[in-house]
Structure formats: structure tokens, C-alpha cells
Scaffold this active site. Structure first.
Site, PDB file in Angstrom:
ATOM      1  N   HIS A 178      -8.657  -6.443   1.792  1.00  0.00           N
ATOM      2  CA  HIS A 178      -7.567  -7.383   2.053  1.00  0.00           C
ATOM      3  C   HIS A 178      -6.840  -7.096   3.359  1.00  0.00           C
ATOM      4  O   HIS A 178      -6.128  -7.955   3.884  1.00  0.00           O
ATOM      5  CB  HIS A 178      -6.604  -7.440   0.865  1.00  0.00           C
ATOM      6  N   TYR A 179      -7.026  -5.897   3.924  1.00  0.00           N
ATOM      7  CA  TYR A 179      -6.363  -5.594   5.193  1.00  0.00           C
ATOM      8  C   TYR A 179      -6.838  -6.499   6.325  1.00  0.00           C
ATOM      9  O   TYR A 179      -6.092  -6.766   7.258  1.00  0.00           O
ATOM     10  CB  TYR A 179      -6.571  -4.117   5.560  1.00  0.00           C
ATOM     11  N   LEU A 180      -8.083  -6.972   6.217  1.00  0.00           N
ATOM     12  CA  LEU A 180      -8.609  -7.820   7.290  1.00  0.00           C
ATOM     13  C   LEU A 180      -7.898  -9.171   7.329  1.00  0.00           C
ATOM     14  O   LEU A 180      -8.001  -9.905   8.304  1.00  0.00           O
ATOM     15  CB  LEU A 180     -10.117  -8.002   7.124  1.00  0.00           C
ATOM     16  N   GLU A 216       3.314   4.671   3.019  1.00  0.00           N
ATOM     17  CA  GLU A 216       4.025   3.955   1.961  1.00  0.00           C
ATOM     18  C   GLU A 216       5.179   4.804   1.463  1.00  0.00           C
ATOM     19  O   GLU A 216       5.026   6.022   1.325  1.00  0.00           O
ATOM     20  CB  GLU A 216       3.084   3.648   0.789  1.00  0.00           C
ATOM     21  N   HIS A 240      -9.632   0.446   4.721  1.00  0.00           N
ATOM     22  CA  HIS A 240      -8.638  -0.264   5.536  1.00  0.00           C
ATOM     23  C   HIS A 240      -8.561   0.289   6.966  1.00  0.00           C
ATOM     24  O   HIS A 240      -8.655  -0.438   7.942  1.00  0.00           O
ATOM     25  CB  HIS A 240      -7.244  -0.160   4.908  1.00  0.00           C
ATOM     26  N   LYS A 336       0.976   8.321   0.618  1.00  0.00           N
ATOM     27  CA  LYS A 336       1.838   7.654  -0.350  1.00  0.00           C
ATOM     28  C   LYS A 336       3.094   8.493  -0.517  1.00  0.00           C
ATOM     29  O   LYS A 336       3.052   9.709  -0.286  1.00  0.00           O
ATOM     30  CB  LYS A 336       1.113   7.530  -1.691  1.00  0.00           C
TER      31      LYS A 336
HETATM   32  N1  LIG Z   1      -2.669  -2.168  -6.037  1.00  0.00           N
HETATM   33  C1  LIG Z   1      -2.889  -2.545  -4.813  1.00  0.00           C
HETATM   34  O1  LIG Z   1      -2.015  -2.587  -3.978  1.00  0.00           O
HETATM   35  C2  LIG Z   1      -4.244  -2.959  -4.364  1.00  0.00           C
HETATM   36  C3  LIG Z   1      -5.357  -2.663  -5.115  1.00  0.00           C
HETATM   37  N2  LIG Z   1      -6.591  -3.020  -4.648  1.00  0.00           N
HETATM   38  C4  LIG Z   1      -7.794  -2.731  -5.383  1.00  0.00           C
HETATM   39  O2  LIG Z   1      -7.702  -3.256  -6.707  1.00  0.00           O
HETATM   40  C5  LIG Z   1      -8.429  -2.420  -7.587  1.00  0.00           C
HETATM   41  C6  LIG Z   1      -7.528  -1.971  -8.709  1.00  0.00           C
HETATM   42  O3  LIG Z   1      -6.393  -1.345  -8.185  1.00  0.00           O
HETATM   43  P1  LIG Z   1      -5.005  -1.392  -8.960  1.00  0.00           P
HETATM   44  O4  LIG Z   1      -4.791  -2.745  -9.545  1.00  0.00           O
HETATM   45  O5  LIG Z   1      -3.956  -0.891  -8.077  1.00  0.00           O
HETATM   46  O6  LIG Z   1      -5.300  -0.309 -10.087  1.00  0.00           O
HETATM   47  P2  LIG Z   1      -4.649  -0.066 -11.518  1.00  0.00           P
HETATM   48  O7  LIG Z   1      -4.778   1.370 -11.807  1.00  0.00           O
HETATM   49  O8  LIG Z   1      -3.305  -0.715 -11.588  1.00  0.00           O
HETATM   50  O9  LIG Z   1      -5.682  -0.804 -12.456  1.00  0.00           O
HETATM   51  C7  LIG Z   1      -5.661  -2.187 -12.703  1.00  0.00           C
HETATM   52  C8  LIG Z   1      -5.843  -2.452 -14.187  1.00  0.00           C
HETATM   53  O10 LIG Z   1      -7.158  -2.151 -14.594  1.00  0.00           O
HETATM   54  C9  LIG Z   1      -7.116  -1.650 -15.903  1.00  0.00           C
HETATM   55  N3  LIG Z   1      -7.578  -0.262 -15.891  1.00  0.00           N
HETATM   56  C10 LIG Z   1      -7.084   0.783 -15.197  1.00  0.00           C
HETATM   57  N4  LIG Z   1      -7.777   1.908 -15.418  1.00  0.00           N
HETATM   58  C11 LIG Z   1      -8.741   1.566 -16.278  1.00  0.00           C
HETATM   59  C12 LIG Z   1      -9.791   2.275 -16.878  1.00  0.00           C
HETATM   60  N5  LIG Z   1      -9.994   3.565 -16.611  1.00  0.00           N
HETATM   61  N6  LIG Z   1     -10.603   1.608 -17.711  1.00  0.00           N
HETATM   62  C13 LIG Z   1     -10.428   0.320 -17.949  1.00  0.00           C
HETATM   63  N7  LIG Z   1      -9.430  -0.417 -17.396  1.00  0.00           N
HETATM   64  C14 LIG Z   1      -8.611   0.191 -16.572  1.00  0.00           C
HETATM   65  C15 LIG Z   1      -5.699  -1.682 -16.384  1.00  0.00           C
HETATM   66  O11 LIG Z   1      -5.366  -2.934 -17.010  1.00  0.00           O
HETATM   67  P3  LIG Z   1      -5.451  -3.127 -18.591  1.00  0.00           P
HETATM   68  O12 LIG Z   1      -5.117  -1.813 -19.219  1.00  0.00           O
HETATM   69  O13 LIG Z   1      -4.466  -4.183 -18.934  1.00  0.00           O
HETATM   70  O14 LIG Z   1      -6.833  -3.566 -18.869  1.00  0.00           O
HETATM   71  C16 LIG Z   1      -4.989  -1.571 -15.083  1.00  0.00           C
HETATM   72  O15 LIG Z   1      -3.688  -1.990 -15.145  1.00  0.00           O
HETATM   73  C17 LIG Z   1      -8.938  -1.250  -6.765  1.00  0.00           C
HETATM   74  O16 LIG Z   1     -10.268  -1.512  -6.414  1.00  0.00           O
HETATM   75  C18 LIG Z   1      -8.040  -1.262  -5.554  1.00  0.00           C
HETATM   76  O17 LIG Z   1      -8.699  -0.741  -4.430  1.00  0.00           O
HETATM   77  C19 LIG Z   1      -6.737  -3.659  -3.459  1.00  0.00           C
HETATM   78  C20 LIG Z   1      -5.662  -3.992  -2.724  1.00  0.00           C
HETATM   79  C21 LIG Z   1      -4.332  -3.678  -3.109  1.00  0.00           C
HETATM   80  O1  LIG Z   2      -5.802  -1.355  -1.190  1.00  0.00           O
HETATM   81  C1  LIG Z   2      -4.722  -0.846  -1.319  1.00  0.00           C
HETATM   82  O2  LIG Z   2      -3.715  -1.304  -0.591  1.00  0.00           O
HETATM   83  C2  LIG Z   2      -2.368  -1.092  -1.014  1.00  0.00           C
HETATM   84  C3  LIG Z   2      -1.483  -1.481   0.162  1.00  0.00           C
HETATM   85  O3  LIG Z   2      -1.702  -2.839   0.476  1.00  0.00           O
HETATM   86  P1  LIG Z   2      -0.480  -3.769   0.852  1.00  0.00           P
HETATM   87  O4  LIG Z   2      -1.123  -5.048   1.228  1.00  0.00           O
HETATM   88  O5  LIG Z   2       0.375  -3.856  -0.357  1.00  0.00           O
HETATM   89  O6  LIG Z   2       0.229  -3.107   1.978  1.00  0.00           O
HETATM   90  C4  LIG Z   2      -2.152   0.322  -1.457  1.00  0.00           C
HETATM   91  O7  LIG Z   2      -0.861   0.465  -1.999  1.00  0.00           O
HETATM   92  C5  LIG Z   2      -3.164   0.654  -2.511  1.00  0.00           C
HETATM   93  O8  LIG Z   2      -3.082   2.039  -2.834  1.00  0.00           O
HETATM   94  C6  LIG Z   2      -4.569   0.374  -2.087  1.00  0.00           C
HETATM   95  O9  LIG Z   2      -5.441   0.416  -3.213  1.00  0.00           O
END
Ligand SMILES: NC(=O)C1=CN([C@@H]2O[C@H](COP(=O)(O)OP(=O)(O)OC[C@H]3O[C@@H](n4cnc5c(N)ncnc54)[C@H](OP(=O)(O)O)[C@@H]3O)[C@@H](O)[C@H]2O)C=CC1
Ligand SMILES: O=C1O[C@H](COP(=O)(O)O)[C@@H](O)[C@H](O)[C@H]1O
Length: 361
Positions: A178-180, A216, A240, A336
Site C-alpha cells: 500500500h505504500y506505493l 511510528e 515498503h 515502532k
Molecule cells: N495494520 C496495518 O497498518 C497494515 C497491515 N497490512 C497487512 O495486513 C496484514 C494483517 O495485518 P494486521 O491487520 O495489522 O494484523 P492483525 O494482527 O491485526 O491481524 C488481522 C486479523 O487477522 C486475524 N488473525 C490474527 N492472527 C491470527 C492467527 N494467528 N490466526 C488466525 N487469524 C488471525 C485476527 O482477526 P480475527 O481474530 O477476528 O479472525 C486479526 O485481528 C499483514 O499482511 C500486514 O502486512 C498492510 C498495511 C497496513
Molecule cells: O504495512 C504496514 O504499514 C503500517 C503503516 O502504514 P500506514 O499507511 O498506516 O502509515 C504499519 O503500521 C504496519 O505495521 C505495517 O504492517
């Protein structure tokens, strides 16, 4: 012809609330550019009703445009298109229930389904398998967006691709960083390639070093389930920051086509010297108190395994061994729970008179 586009998000409610994903939809909502039958479904294990999802989404949207445009009304209409279904990522049965709900919305029209897997990579395959067998579109296309990091290393990345291809064709898979899409990153190429003044200066001759900094001011805050398996190097640096580095350092592409830009980025990556251990430092944030407020350590987060040594901070010096960048360190820092929130490429610190961006360090 009537067509229904269904966009399905596998997204955690907490992340949704924190990250304000839906804010990015606002210009589309207010200009009503979504297809007539556009629908969004949230899907995760957490229990939530449609009303609770809508309430959560509504808190991330704010009308900042002229009231005459009926922004509030358009947001209300948009919220009615949002639904939620709770289920496991590896349950064909739960995905079949989802499919049933999607079909109710689709009403037999030609329908496309886009699955956005905003979930930890170790559950991508289960989710894709269930999507493909129990919830893909019968009368339209089905596509899947997967988030970085795409595996932990080359082997796991190749294994992930192989596994995804059991269920999907390559042109159904969209790997995104998403950084792109960030303004600063998009502007970098425009700045560079549409200003002739920069081209002769954009090299080792005038640039002493390049700093790519991601900082962050908050910690994992419940994301340990995902983050602890990857750490800051795989979460931020390998994707990123490396993408920004490649955009910054690449030669002029033949055209702005994705393939031509990719080819130039690949040349940069192939010219990079393997990272040496002595050129990297890592760390993990500890608890501290500031202004009377106590901030937890990384390992105080309940979702982080006890005693984890996963780095939450890293700094590295990278080198590109080509004619343009020979001897210029590309300094990457990512962390972080630091003091300030900043995610900018710091441009270049010039060697002498010319200043592209004033250094802040
Ligand atoms: N957070 C961010 O800012 C960003 C994240 N991403 C990408 O999104 C993806 C997820 O990141 P993020 O949302 O932050 O991560 P989370 O740790 O918040 O995981 C997202 C959800 O997935 C489910 N989950 C977490 N761990 C497990 C597990 N071990 N087994 C099964 N389900 C699980 C849970 O939902 P539930 O329990 O309800 O099923 C959890 O809330 C990554 O690939 C990350 O790189 C990309 C850009 C930004
Ligand atoms: O991909 C990720 O990006 C976020 C930061 O993205 P932003 O658009 O909210 O600045 C980062 O917090 C997270 O750890 C990482 O998975």
C-alpha cells in the site's frame, strides 16, 4: 446489462477502527462512483453484527465537503452496502454461508468478487482455498488481493506462490504494497522524471547519502499475532522501504507501464550488495513514562509471546553497486513506538551547495 461488484474484506474490526481504511473511500462515496450494486462484506473470526460494523465504519468517515453535496446522505447509503459475516479462515462451511449471503445481495446478476486478505500471511492459503472452493463468483470474475509480507524469505515466498496457484490463476492474484499508493511515493517519480533539472544531480556526484525513514509513535497495540512472526525488517523494510529505495534509485523506465517500472526496479535490486551484519542494528521498545503517561513495552502487549526477541526497530546501511550510486549509502531506519510519527523518504543529503530536502537529523 446489470453488474454487481462485490468487494469482500477479510479484515479485523480493530484494524479497521485504527487505520481508518474507509476514509479512502470517501471521495468515491461522495461522488457516487461505485457500481450501482457495490457491496462490502467484512469477514473475520470476531463476532460482530452488520449494525456494529456500520457503526464502526461510520466513525472513520467524516464529511469535509460542502453540505450541499449531501455528504451525510451519501455516507448513509454507503453504509447500507456494508455487511459482516463471522467465520473461520479454514472452514468451507463458513465460506459457503458467506457465499449464500453474497448471492442474496447479487440477486442473480452478473457479479464480480474481489477478496482483500488483510490477514496474517500464514493464513492466506487456508482463506484462498475456502474462497476458491466455496465462495468464488459463479457468473463473474474472482480476484484476490494479498498484502505484504509475501512470505518470510525466498523459499517461503515461492511456496506461497505455488500454493496460491493451486487455487487461482496468476492474473487473479494481486500482490499489493500500500505504500506505493501514498502521495509522497507517487510524487517521487513525478518529481524526478518530470523535472529535467534533477536528472544531472540525481547521482553519487551530488548526493552523499539517502535516508529512508519510517517512524511510528505507537506500538503493536494488539497486532502481536501478526507482527511477532515478522518483525520490523519483514513488516516494513523488505517491502515498503525497499520499494521506495528502488523507485528513488532506478534509471528512467522505458514507459510508465507497470512492467517497465518493475524492470528498472529489478535492476536496482540486482545491483545491491548483500547486507552485512555489521551494517545493521536492531532493537525492541521498552516501557517508558512521558508526561505522566506510562507506555507499555513490546512484550507487555498481550498478543506478543512472552520473552519475544522480535525486533521492533532496525537501521541498516545498504549499497547499490552501479555507476550512478557507487559508494552512496542508502540508510534505512524503521521503528515502532518511537517519539515521532514520520513515514517519509528523507530524500538526499547533498554533498555541497545543492539542497533537495533540508536534513532533520
Ligand atoms: N495494520 C496495518 O497498518 C497494515 C497491515 N497490512 C497487512 O495486513 C496484514 C494483517 O495485518 P494486521 O491487520 O495489522 O494484523 P492483525 O494482527 O491485526 O491481524 C488481522 C486479523 O487477522 C486475524 N488473525 C490474527 N492472527 C491470527 C492467527 N494467528 N490466526 C488466525 N487469524 C488471525 C485476527 O482477526 P480475527 O481474530 O477476528 O479472525 C486479526 O485481528 C499483514 O499482511 C500486514 O502486512 C498492510 C498495511 C497496513
Ligand atoms: O504495512 C504496514 O504499514 C503500517 C503503516 O502504514 P500506514 O499507511 O498506516 O502509515 C504499519 O503500521 C504496519 O505495521 C505495517 O504492517
Amino acid at each position: 446489462m446489470s453488474q454487481l461488484s462485490v468487494s469482500l474484506w477479510l479484515v479485523h474490526p480493530g484494524t479497521l477502527r485504527r487505520k481508518r481504511y474507509f476514509l479512502h473511500f470517501l471521495p468515491f462515496i461522495t461522488r457516487v462512483v461505485f457500481p450501482k450494486h457495490f457491496t462490502i462484506f467484512g469477514y473475520a473470526r470476531s463476532k460482530m453484527t452488520d449494525a456494529e460494523l456500520r457503526n464502526m465504519v461510520s466513525k472513520t468517515l467524516a464529511c469535509r465537503i460542502d453540505k450541499r453535496e449531501n455528504c451525510g446522505e451519501k455516507i448513509d447509503q454507503f453504509l447500507k452496502r456494508c455487511f459482516y459475516h463471522s467465520g473461520q479462515y479454514d472452514s468451507q462451511e463458513n465460506f459457503a454461508e458467506l457465499d449464500k449471503k453474497l448471492k442474496e445481495q447479487e440477486g442473480g446478476r452478473v457479479s464480480n468478487r474481489l477478496f482483500y486478505l488483510s490477514i496474517p500471511p500464514n493464513i492466506f492459503i487456508d482463506a484462498v482455498k475456502c474462497t476458491s472452493s466455496s465462495a468464488s463468483s459463479g457468473i463473474g470474475w474472482t480476484r484476490v488481493i494479498v498484502e505484504k509480507p509475501f512470505g518470510r524469505d525466498s523459499d517461503s515466498s515461492a511456496a506461497l506462490t505455488k500454493a496460491l496457484k493451486q487455487y487461482l490463476e496468476e492474473d487473479q492474484i494481486f500482490r499489493i504494497d500500500h505504500y506505493l499508493g501514498k502521495e509522497l511515493v507517487e510524487n517521487l517519480s513525478v518529481l524526478r522524471f518530470s523535472n529535467l533539472i534533477f536528472e544531472p544531480l540525481w547521482s553519487r556526484q551530488y548526493i552523499r547519502n539517502v535516508q529512508l525513514i519510517f517512524s511510528e509513535d505507537f506500538g503493536t497495540e494488539g497486532r502481536g499475532g501478526y507482527f511477532d512472526n515478522y518483525g520490523i525488517l519483514r513488516d516494513i523494510m523488505q517491502n515498503h522501504l525497499l520499494q521506495i529505495l528502488a523507485l528513488f534509485a532506478m534509471e528512467t523506465p522505458v514507459s510508465l507501464d507497470a512492467e517497465d517500472i518493475r524492470n528498472e526496479k529489478v535492476k536496482v535490486l540486482r545491483s545491491m550488495r548483500p547486507l552485512q551484519l555489521e551494517d545493521v542494528v536492531v532493537g525492541q521498545y521498552k516501557s517508558h513514562t512521558k508526561g505522566g503517561v506510562a507506555y507499555p513495552a513490546y512484550i507487555d502487549d498481550n498478543t506478543v509471546p512472552k520473552g519475544s526477541l522480535t525486533p521492533t526497530f532496525a537501521a541498516a546501511a545498504l549499497f547499490i553497486d552501479n555507476a550512478r550510486w557507487d559508494g552512496v549509502p542508502f540508510l534505512m531506519k524503521a521503528g515502532k513506538a518511537l517519539h515521532k510519527k514520520r513515514d517519509r523518504d528523507k530524500g538526499a543529503v547533498p554533498a555541497c551547495a545543492w539542497q533537495l530536502i533540508q536534513p532533520e537529523f
